[in-house]
Scaffold this motif. Structure first.
Motif, PDB file in Angstrom:
ATOM      1  N   ASN A 123      20.717  25.340  12.150  1.00  0.00           N
ATOM      2  CA  ASN A 123      20.888  23.881  12.122  1.00  0.00           C
ATOM      3  C   ASN A 123      22.375  23.537  12.055  1.00  0.00           C
ATOM      4  OD1 ASN A 123      20.755  21.062  11.522  1.00  0.00           O
ATOM      5  ND2 ASN A 123      18.709  21.371  10.686  1.00  0.00           N
ATOM      6  N   PRO A 124      22.873  22.752  13.012  1.00  0.00           N
ATOM      7  CA  PRO A 124      24.300  22.428  12.979  1.00  0.00           C
ATOM      8  C   PRO A 124      24.679  21.470  11.852  1.00  0.00           C
ATOM      9  CG  PRO A 124      23.233  21.299  14.820  1.00  0.00           C
ATOM     10  CD  PRO A 124      22.201  22.200  14.214  1.00  0.00           C
ATOM     11  N   ILE A 142      36.982  41.958   4.864  1.00  0.00           N
ATOM     12  CA  ILE A 142      35.867  41.077   5.221  1.00  0.00           C
ATOM     13  C   ILE A 142      36.393  39.775   5.810  1.00  0.00           C
ATOM     14  CG2 ILE A 142      33.898  39.774   4.329  1.00  0.00           C
ATOM     15  CD1 ILE A 142      33.623  41.886   2.144  1.00  0.00           C
ATOM     16  N   GLY A 143      35.907  39.435   6.985  1.00  0.00           N
ATOM     17  CA  GLY A 143      36.324  38.180   7.614  1.00  0.00           C
ATOM     18  C   GLY A 143      35.138  37.239   7.728  1.00  0.00           C
ATOM     19  N   LEU A 144      35.309  36.028   7.219  1.00  0.00           N
ATOM     20  CA  LEU A 144      34.201  35.074   7.216  1.00  0.00           C
ATOM     21  C   LEU A 144      34.578  33.816   7.995  1.00  0.00           C
ATOM     22  CD1 LEU A 144      33.193  35.396   3.446  1.00  0.00           C
ATOM     23  CD2 LEU A 144      32.325  36.709   5.389  1.00  0.00           C
ATOM     24  N   VAL A 145      33.692  33.406   8.870  1.00  0.00           N
ATOM     25  CA  VAL A 145      33.900  32.166   9.640  1.00  0.00           C
ATOM     26  C   VAL A 145      32.610  31.359   9.614  1.00  0.00           C
ATOM     27  CG1 VAL A 145      35.627  33.222  11.140  1.00  0.00           C
ATOM     28  CG2 VAL A 145      33.233  33.221  11.846  1.00  0.00           C
ATOM     29  N   LYS A 146      32.748  30.082   9.911  1.00  0.00           N
ATOM     30  CA  LYS A 146      31.562  29.227   9.936  1.00  0.00           C
ATOM     31  C   LYS A 146      30.683  29.567  11.126  1.00  0.00           C
ATOM     32  CE  LYS A 146      34.013  25.456   8.577  1.00  0.00           C
ATOM     33  NZ  LYS A 146      34.475  24.097   8.542  1.00  0.00           N
ATOM     34  N   GLY A 147      31.307  29.729  12.274  1.00  0.00           N
ATOM     35  CA  GLY A 147      30.555  29.966  13.503  1.00  0.00           C
ATOM     36  C   GLY A 147      30.938  28.917  14.528  1.00  0.00           C
ATOM     37  N   SER A 148      31.029  29.343  15.778  1.00  0.00           N
ATOM     38  CA  SER A 148      31.428  28.430  16.843  1.00  0.00           C
ATOM     39  C   SER A 148      30.276  27.493  17.177  1.00  0.00           C
ATOM     40  CB  SER A 148      31.793  29.224  18.100  1.00  0.00           C
ATOM     41  OG  SER A 148      32.730  30.223  17.784  1.00  0.00           O
ATOM     42  N   PRO A 149      30.596  26.273  17.621  1.00  0.00           N
ATOM     43  CA  PRO A 149      29.519  25.327  17.948  1.00  0.00           C
ATOM     44  C   PRO A 149      28.561  25.864  19.013  1.00  0.00           C
ATOM     45  CG  PRO A 149      31.683  24.489  18.650  1.00  0.00           C
ATOM     46  CD  PRO A 149      31.933  25.664  17.778  1.00  0.00           C
ATOM     47  N   TYR A 150      29.096  26.607  19.989  1.00  0.00           N
ATOM     48  CA  TYR A 150      28.240  27.104  21.072  1.00  0.00           C
ATOM     49  C   TYR A 150      27.454  28.345  20.667  1.00  0.00           C
ATOM     50  CZ  TYR A 150      33.099  28.519  21.442  1.00  0.00           C
ATOM     51  OH  TYR A 150      34.382  28.877  21.134  1.00  0.00           O
ATOM     52  N   ASP A 151      27.704  28.885  19.469  1.00  0.00           N
ATOM     53  CA  ASP A 151      26.862  29.977  18.976  1.00  0.00           C
ATOM     54  C   ASP A 151      25.709  29.463  18.114  1.00  0.00           C
ATOM     55  OD1 ASP A 151      28.104  32.054  20.284  1.00  0.00           O
ATOM     56  OD2 ASP A 151      29.510  32.477  18.671  1.00  0.00           O
ATOM     57  N   ILE A 152      25.687  28.146  17.885  1.00  0.00           N
ATOM     58  CA  ILE A 152      24.607  27.515  17.123  1.00  0.00           C
ATOM     59  C   ILE A 152      23.274  27.681  17.858  1.00  0.00           C
ATOM     60  CG2 ILE A 152      23.677  25.252  16.467  1.00  0.00           C
ATOM     61  CD1 ILE A 152      25.861  25.730  14.610  1.00  0.00           C
ATOM     62  N   ALA A 153      23.271  27.390  19.154  1.00  0.00           N
ATOM     63  CA  ALA A 153      22.013  27.425  19.911  1.00  0.00           C
ATOM     64  C   ALA A 153      21.435  28.840  19.988  1.00  0.00           C
ATOM     65  CB  ALA A 153      22.200  26.813  21.297  1.00  0.00           C
ATOM     66  N   PRO A 154      22.234  29.867  20.350  1.00  0.00           N
ATOM     67  CA  PRO A 154      21.658  31.217  20.368  1.00  0.00           C
ATOM     68  C   PRO A 154      21.112  31.659  19.009  1.00  0.00           C
ATOM     69  CG  PRO A 154      23.743  31.192  21.557  1.00  0.00           C
ATOM     70  CD  PRO A 154      23.602  29.844  20.896  1.00  0.00           C
ATOM     71  N   ALA A 155      21.750  31.214  17.924  1.00  0.00           N
ATOM     72  CA  ALA A 155      21.262  31.582  16.587  1.00  0.00           C
ATOM     73  C   ALA A 155      20.132  30.663  16.134  1.00  0.00           C
ATOM     74  CB  ALA A 155      22.404  31.508  15.569  1.00  0.00           C
ATOM     75  N   ASN A 156      19.993  29.529  16.809  1.00  0.00           N
ATOM     76  CA  ASN A 156      19.058  28.472  16.407  1.00  0.00           C
ATOM     77  C   ASN A 156      19.234  28.080  14.948  1.00  0.00           C
ATOM     78  OD1 ASN A 156      17.180  26.529  16.978  1.00  0.00           O
ATOM     79  ND2 ASN A 156      15.406  27.837  16.658  1.00  0.00           N
ATOM     80  N   PHE A 186      18.553  12.997  13.068  1.00  0.00           N
ATOM     81  CA  PHE A 186      17.526  13.440  14.014  1.00  0.00           C
ATOM     82  C   PHE A 186      17.591  14.963  14.163  1.00  0.00           C
ATOM     83  CE2 PHE A 186      16.608  14.152  18.660  1.00  0.00           C
ATOM     84  CZ  PHE A 186      15.257  13.846  18.622  1.00  0.00           C
ATOM     85  N   THR A 187      18.798  15.483  14.270  1.00  0.00           N
ATOM     86  CA  THR A 187      19.010  16.926  14.396  1.00  0.00           C
ATOM     87  C   THR A 187      18.634  17.646  13.101  1.00  0.00           C
ATOM     88  OG1 THR A 187      20.815  16.469  15.932  1.00  0.00           O
ATOM     89  CG2 THR A 187      20.755  18.663  14.954  1.00  0.00           C
ATOM     90  N   TYR A 188      19.080  17.084  12.013  1.00  0.00           N
ATOM     91  CA  TYR A 188      18.860  17.697  10.697  1.00  0.00           C
ATOM     92  C   TYR A 188      17.368  17.892  10.403  1.00  0.00           C
ATOM     93  CZ  TYR A 188      19.071  17.970   5.541  1.00  0.00           C
ATOM     94  OH  TYR A 188      18.945  18.346   4.235  1.00  0.00           O
ATOM     95  N   PHE A 189      16.586  16.842  10.632  1.00  0.00           N
ATOM     96  CA  PHE A 189      15.167  16.916  10.289  1.00  0.00           C
ATOM     97  C   PHE A 189      14.346  17.625  11.372  1.00  0.00           C
ATOM     98  CE2 PHE A 189      16.432  13.150   7.712  1.00  0.00           C
ATOM     99  CZ  PHE A 189      16.044  13.629   6.471  1.00  0.00           C
ATOM    100  N   GLY A 190      14.875  17.662  12.608  1.00  0.00           N
ATOM    101  CA  GLY A 190      14.043  18.140  13.703  1.00  0.00           C
ATOM    102  C   GLY A 190      14.465  19.443  14.344  1.00  0.00           C
ATOM    103  N   TRP A 191      15.475  20.117  13.775  1.00  0.00           N
ATOM    104  CA  TRP A 191      16.055  21.264  14.473  1.00  0.00           C
ATOM    105  C   TRP A 191      15.113  22.454  14.567  1.00  0.00           C
ATOM    106  CZ3 TRP A 191      20.302  21.590  17.435  1.00  0.00           C
ATOM    107  CH2 TRP A 191      20.742  22.865  17.790  1.00  0.00           C
ATOM    108  N   LYS A 192      14.500  22.797  13.469  1.00  0.00           N
ATOM    109  CA  LYS A 192      13.707  24.032  13.445  1.00  0.00           C
ATOM    110  C   LYS A 192      12.620  23.974  12.391  1.00  0.00           C
ATOM    111  CE  LYS A 192      14.649  28.916  12.593  1.00  0.00           C
ATOM    112  NZ  LYS A 192      15.756  29.858  12.369  1.00  0.00           N
TER     113      LYS A 192
END
Lengths: 406, 275
Positions: free
Chosen positions: A140-141, A124-138, B183-189
């Protein structure tokens, strides 16, 4: 030492158009992805991994989204196919981007399913996730690290708790009846790998005794491994080679020239991976506020978010790759080898290169080789892998773990 | 100029166990101002002008600037309840609640819960409600814009929004980074809105002024009309040559609108609601 073959399954034929658009990720319209071409690319990679099974090499896959760097959106899908095609290879996805996954229980179920089908070959490999995959997954960063560890804890509990349903009510996940069927083949659970590029992550992974994988850390990886060893020792864990993995680009040839040429093709990875439209490079909260304040000070808009050790040659030159410092323009295969982020040449040369880094880092039990990347052809990849499996792997298996000075 | 001059120096305040920074200026009727994602500039002309006749209270909201963000604060509701706590702690009476952008969303969330301490509401290009169908977005995805595109969307004159970060000290930069994070935390989704809020705007029974920058590229005219339609007692005023922050781009027009609104409207005695 075990050797896992890695490809991101890049859709390289779109790279020229993508580079001109300024982003290989998120915003690149998928009309540029021809299904017939994607099918050929994916099937070639599946055939290469099937060949690895015969050669004694293991298998690692990953996931990215909305990207020409990788047409692999779900590693459990890939591993399920490979579980059915292979007989002996270990099956690792590094990894599942936990902070971007809405349904960790579904992931635990799929992992257990593949583990059972393959009779215990899942890692099992676990990662946080790339910053640019945040938007496609929607997803919260903000709070990504806390969410990662909460999700990790939930998955471990789901895999190891066999006494009927349990409930989980955390700030990140809410389940009332967790009880996965099937449960994993391996007891108490498959081994867990976590990637880490920062000291903080190395410490957190060390406390738990998971295998820390550093990607392209080069000579600097000692800092991460040492932080891990200290942290593990504090938790009563004596860290050995099994606790460490190392990922590098690998091009094997019958001649040095052939190996270097293959590496140069694979290194197309460096020349594309950090080309990302500005707003998706570093979403607010992905890094700490202190880290983002430093970015503002430098007026930085591009690059790789997070704390990383840059790839550095022995004579102290920082390579303009990977870390977002650049796209590898002017970086030669020999520079990469010198920095310890690639191994290439003849089998003998590669054994020597790996043995030296293994010694420097105090021993790593897992080598993850990016043996395919960029526009390296299917035929060339198979030839390189065959040399790796038949001529390099037996030597690596004989490598003794070097003594570690605590 | 970001110096704390005549308009008032931020002071530390602890409200319900949460330490925040507050800029306060002037005397008279209390105006509680809730900022957008960029926080408060104590030297802003609108603030100076309003504080000539009123007591302006402008808190940095929890998580913004150098105000603390408690771990248990998870949604816009927490920010709204916090402002109700603040209004109680400062014993505000018949106060004017003003919110801009993200702060307008918080102000609306406050007002649907209780207007016990407020007689008037002013919303400046507020975020917060969902307008349109599932494949339409009436709040621009600010997190999908480059710095340059964001300035184009937010300002009538984008040069007004430019900042020289390299000239700022570490504390100020940390405050900006914290504001963007919160702003991001409260407003993201869901993105910069609460799907339930539009339904409850009918509970805002105090006179409401909606101020809109004509060049706003974040929330436009259709969204503005939707807000006005849901609020029982609202007037919508647009300001020319202003974007998402009309109080910053056209401070005189903004202040005149607010003063006129306060002059013209008197809340009916029975109109306040509370929880």
């Amino acid at each position: 030492m075990r050797v896992y073959q890695f490809s991101e399954q890049p859709y390289h034929v779109a790279w020229d158009v993508a580079k001109a658009s300024g982003s290989l990720r998120v915003t690149l319209p998928n009309r540029l992805c021809e299904p017939e071409v994607a099918s050929r690319i994916i099937n070639e990679r599946l055939d290469e991994w099937t060949l690895c099974d015969e050669l004694g090499l293991d298998i690692i896959v990953n996931e990215h989204h909305a990207s020409a760097t990788s047409v692999s959106p779900s590693p459990t899908v890939t591993l399920a196919m490979l579980a059915a095609r292979t007989k002996r290879a270990r099956l690792l996805a590094l990894g599942y981007p936990l902070a971007n996954r809405a349904e960790p229980i579904r992931l635990a179920e799929e992992l257990a399913y593949i583990d059972v089908v393959s009779k215990g070959r899942v890692d099992i490999g676990l990662v946080k996730g790339s910053p640019y995959d945040i938007a496609p997954a929607n997803s919260n960063p903000v709070g990504i690290t806390d969410r990662f560890w909460d999700t990790h804890d939930l998955i471990v509990e789901a895999l190891t708790n066999h006494d009927g349903p349990f409930s989980w009510e955390s700030p990140y996940h809410e389940y009332r009846q967790v009880n996965i069927w099937p449960r994993p083949w391996q007891q108490p659970r498959p081994r867990i790998f976590v990637t880490g590029g920062s000291i903080d992550t190395a410490i957190a992974v060390g406390e738990r005794g998971h295998t820390l994988v550093t990607i392209l850390g080069g000579w600097n990886a000692t800092k991460l491994f040492d932080a891990y060893r200290e942290s593990a020792a504090g938790a009563g864990i004596q860290a050995g080679p099994d606790n460490f993995g190392y990922c590098a680009l690998v091009g094997v040839g019958d001649t040095e020239e052939e190996g270097l040429r293959r590496l140069n093709a694979i290194a197309g990875y460096f020349r594309t991976t950090s080309i990302v439209a500005e707003p998706f490079v570093n979403p607010p909260g992905y890094m700490s506020a202190e880290g983002n304040a430093a970015w503002l000070k430098k007026n930085q808009r591009r690059g790789r978010a997070g704390k990383h050790f840059p790839a550095t040659t022995r004579d102290g030159r920082v390579l303009k790759i990977g870390s977002g410092a650049g796209h590898g323009i002017g970086v030669t295969p020999k520079d990469m080898i010198d920095a310890g982020i690639a191994f290439a040449g003849t089998p003998d040369q590669i054994v020597e290169q790996i043995a030296e880094l293994n010694d420097h880092l105090g021993g790593f039990g897992t080598l993850i080789m990016m043996g395919h990347g960029g526009d390296l052809s299917h035929e060339e990849t198979k030839a390189s892998l065959t040399l790796m499996g038949t001529e390099v792997l037996p030597e690596l298996q004989r490598l003794n773990a070097p003594a570690v000075v605590a | 100029v970001r110096e704390n001059v005549t308009a008032g120096t931020p002071t530390q305040l602890t409200i319900d166990g949460v330490q925040i920074e507050v800029t306060e200026a002037g005397e008279g009727r209390s105006l509680l101002f809730l900022h957008g994602m960029d926080g408060i500039d104590p030297a802003a002309p609108w603030l100076r002008a309003l504080s000539a006749r009123h007591r302006v209270i402008a808190p940095w909201q929890p998580g913004f600037g150098h105000s603390e963000r408690p771990a248990e604060f998870r949604s816009i509701a927490d920010l709204a309840y916090f402002q109700l706590e603040l209004a109680e702690a400062l014993d505000l009476r018949d106060a004017v609640l003003i919110g801009a952008s993200f702060g307008g969303w918080v102000a609306a969330e406050v007002a649907v819960r209780s207007t016990e301490r407020f007689s008037h509401l002013v919303l400046i290009d507020p975020l917060g409600i969902k307008v349109g169908g599932r494949m339409q977005r009436h709040i621009t995805d600010m997190h999908a814009l480059s710095q340059e595109q964001l300035l184009e969307a937010m300002w009538h004159d984008p040069a007004r929004g430019e900042s020289d970060y390299s000239a700022m000290d570490d504390r100020e930069l940390l405050g900006i980074a914290r504001s963007r994070e919160s702003f991001t935390y409260f407003g993201w989704k869901p993105y910069m809105n609460n799907p339930g809020l539009r339904r409850w705007l009918r509970r805002v029974r105090i006179p409401t002024l909606l101020v809109w920058g004509e060049s706003d590229g974040i929330v436009g005219p259709e969204y503005a009309r939707a807000c006005a339609a849901e609020l029982p007692d609202a007037r919508l005023e647009t300001i020319a040559e202003a974007g998402h922050y009309p109080h910053l781009e056209q401070p005189e027009r903004f202040v005149a609108l607010v003063e006129g609104f306060l002059r013209d409207t008197t809340p009916a005695a029975a109109a306040t609601n509370s929880i």
